[in-house]
Design a protein around this motif. Structure first.
Motif, PDB file in Angstrom:
ATOM      1  N   PRO A  25      80.196  27.230 -21.211  1.00 18.00           N
ATOM      2  CA  PRO A  25      79.478  28.132 -21.850  1.00 18.00           C
ATOM      3  C   PRO A  25      77.894  27.912 -21.823  1.00 18.00           C
ATOM      4  N   VAL A  26      77.471  26.713 -21.636  1.00 21.51           N
ATOM      5  CA  VAL A  26      76.075  26.162 -21.369  1.00 21.51           C
ATOM      6  C   VAL A  26      75.476  26.836 -20.420  1.00 21.51           C
ATOM      7  N   ARG A  27      76.338  26.767 -19.071  1.00 17.33           N
ATOM      8  CA  ARG A  27      75.836  27.373 -17.831  1.00 17.33           C
ATOM      9  C   ARG A  27      75.688  28.895 -17.984  1.00 17.33           C
ATOM     10  N   GLU A  28      76.817  29.577 -18.674  1.00 21.62           N
ATOM     11  CA  GLU A  28      76.832  31.025 -18.863  1.00 21.62           C
ATOM     12  C   GLU A  28      75.521  31.290 -19.631  1.00 21.62           C
ATOM     13  N   ALA A  29      75.267  30.482 -20.706  1.00 23.23           N
ATOM     14  CA  ALA A  29      73.993  30.876 -21.633  1.00 23.23           C
ATOM     15  C   ALA A  29      72.730  30.775 -21.117  1.00 23.23           C
ATOM     16  N   ARG A  74      80.073  31.114 -26.058  1.00 24.85           N
ATOM     17  CA  ARG A  74      78.712  31.245 -25.313  1.00 24.85           C
ATOM     18  C   ARG A  74      77.763  32.004 -26.116  1.00 24.85           C
ATOM     19  N   GLY A  75      78.132  32.882 -27.078  1.00 25.77           N
ATOM     20  CA  GLY A  75      77.108  33.630 -28.036  1.00 25.77           C
ATOM     21  C   GLY A  75      76.437  32.452 -28.831  1.00 25.77           C
ATOM     22  N   GLN A  76      77.165  31.731 -29.221  1.00 31.24           N
ATOM     23  CA  GLN A  76      76.811  30.490 -30.299  1.00 31.24           C
ATOM     24  C   GLN A  76      75.955  29.609 -29.781  1.00 31.24           C
ATOM     25  N   VAL A  77      76.514  29.138 -28.397  1.00 26.97           N
ATOM     26  CA  VAL A  77      75.395  28.376 -27.625  1.00 26.97           C
ATOM     27  C   VAL A  77      74.213  29.111 -27.072  1.00 26.97           C
TER      28      VAL A  77
END
Length: 252
Positions: free
Chosen positions: A89-93, A52-55
Motif C-alpha cells: 500500500p505504501v508503493r501504491e500511495a 492505501r487511502g489511510q497511508v
C-alpha cells in the motif's frame, strides 16, 4: 358418476391411472436449473483500498508537515514499518503522489521527495490566478451575498488550524475552504483541476522556526475572511487583488 365408477374400479382391483404431480411453487423441476449461489462481495479489495487511502493521507500529512525531507529518498518497506503496514500500500500511495508531483520514482531505491524552486512556485501561483481569478469575479457578480456567509465556518476552521501551527491540519482546512468557494461555480472539472494545483503548491515545505510558520498561516487564514467579505460586497477589485496575493503567499 365419476366417483361411483372410481369406487367400483377400486372394488374390482383395477388400478387408477396415475396423474403427474404438480411441482410445488418455489421448488425446482428437472427442467429448471438450480439458482447459482450468491457471490460474496470482495471485502478484501475494499479493505486494501481503505489501507492505501489511510497511508496516502498519512504520507500527505508527513510531506506537508515536514516529516519527509525534500531531496531525500525513502523506501516503501521502511515507510511501511513506520505506518505498521506492508510495503504494497505504501508503493501504491507513493505512485499516486508521484502523479501529483510530490515525489519522484528512484528505480531500485524508492521515492525521492520533490524539491521545488522559487520559480516553480511562482509559476504555480500564476496558473492558479489565471484559472481562479475570473471564476471568483464571476461568482462575486452572480452568487447572492447570504451564500458567502455559509462558508464562514470553513474560513474559521482555517484560522483555528493556523493558530495551532499544524501545517498538515491547515493544508486540509485550506483546501476545503477553496474547494467550497469554487464549488459554487457548478463546474466539477474546475474544482478538480484547481485542487490538484492547490495541492502541488502545498508540497514544498515551509522552512524556518515554528513561530514563523504559524505567523504565515495566521496571515493566510485572515485573507480567507477578507475574501468572503469582498465577495459578499461584490467588490471586484478587492477580490482580484486578494486572490492574486493569496496565491503568491507561502501557505497558498
Amino acid at each position: 358418476m365419476e366417483q361411483a365408477r372410481a369406487r367400483a374400479a377400486d372394488a374390482a382391483g383395477v388400478p387408477r391411472p396415475r396423474v403427474p404431480e404438480q411441482p410445488v411453487r418455489g421448488e425446482h423441476t428437472h427442467s429448471e436449473p438450480p439458482a447459482p449461489p450468491a457471490v460474496p462481495r470482495p471485502r478484501k479489495a475494499v479493505q486494501r483500498n481503505s489501507v492505501r487511502g489511510q497511508v496516502l493521507a498519512a504520507l500527505r500529512a508527513a510531506l506537508v508537515g515536514g516529516e519527509l525531507t525534500p531531496g531525500e529518498v525513502y523506501s516503501a518497506p521502511v515507510l511501511g514499518e513506520r505506518f505498521g503496514v506492508s510495503a504494497t500500500p505504501v508503493r501504491e500511495a507513493m505512485q499516486q503522489l508521484a502523479l501529483e508531483g510530490a515525489v519522484e520514482v528512484v528505480p531500485n531505491r524508492g521515492f525521492r521527495v520533490t524539491e521545488r524552486s522559487a520559480r516553480e512556485l511562482g509559476e504555480l501561483a500564476e496558473v492558479r490566478a489565471l484559472i481562479e481569478v475570473p471564476v471568483m469575479l464571476r461568482l462575486a457578480r452572480t452568487v447572492p451575498g447570504d451564500r458567502w456567509a455559509e462558508l464562514l465556518p470553513l474560513a474559521e476552521a482555517t484560522a483555528v488550524a493556523a493558530a495551532s501551527g499544524d501545517l498538515a491540519r491547515y493544508a486540509e482546512a485550506d483546501r476545503a475552504f477553496h474547494g467550497a468557494v469554487l464549488a459554487l461555480s457548478g463546474n466539477e472539472q474546475l474544482v478538480q483541476v484547481a485542487a490538484d494545483l492547490h495541492r502541488r503548491a502545498q508540497w514544498p515545505l515551509v522552512s524556518g522556526p515554528v513561530s514563523g510558520r504559524r505567523a504565515d498561516l495566521v496571515a493566510d487564514a485572515a485573507e480567507h475572511m477578507a475574501l468572503l467579505e469582498a465577495l459578499g460586497e461584490r467588490d471586484l477589485g478587492v477580490v482580484a487583488s486578494l486572490v492574486r496575493e493569496h496565491f503568491a503567499g507561502a501557505a497558498g
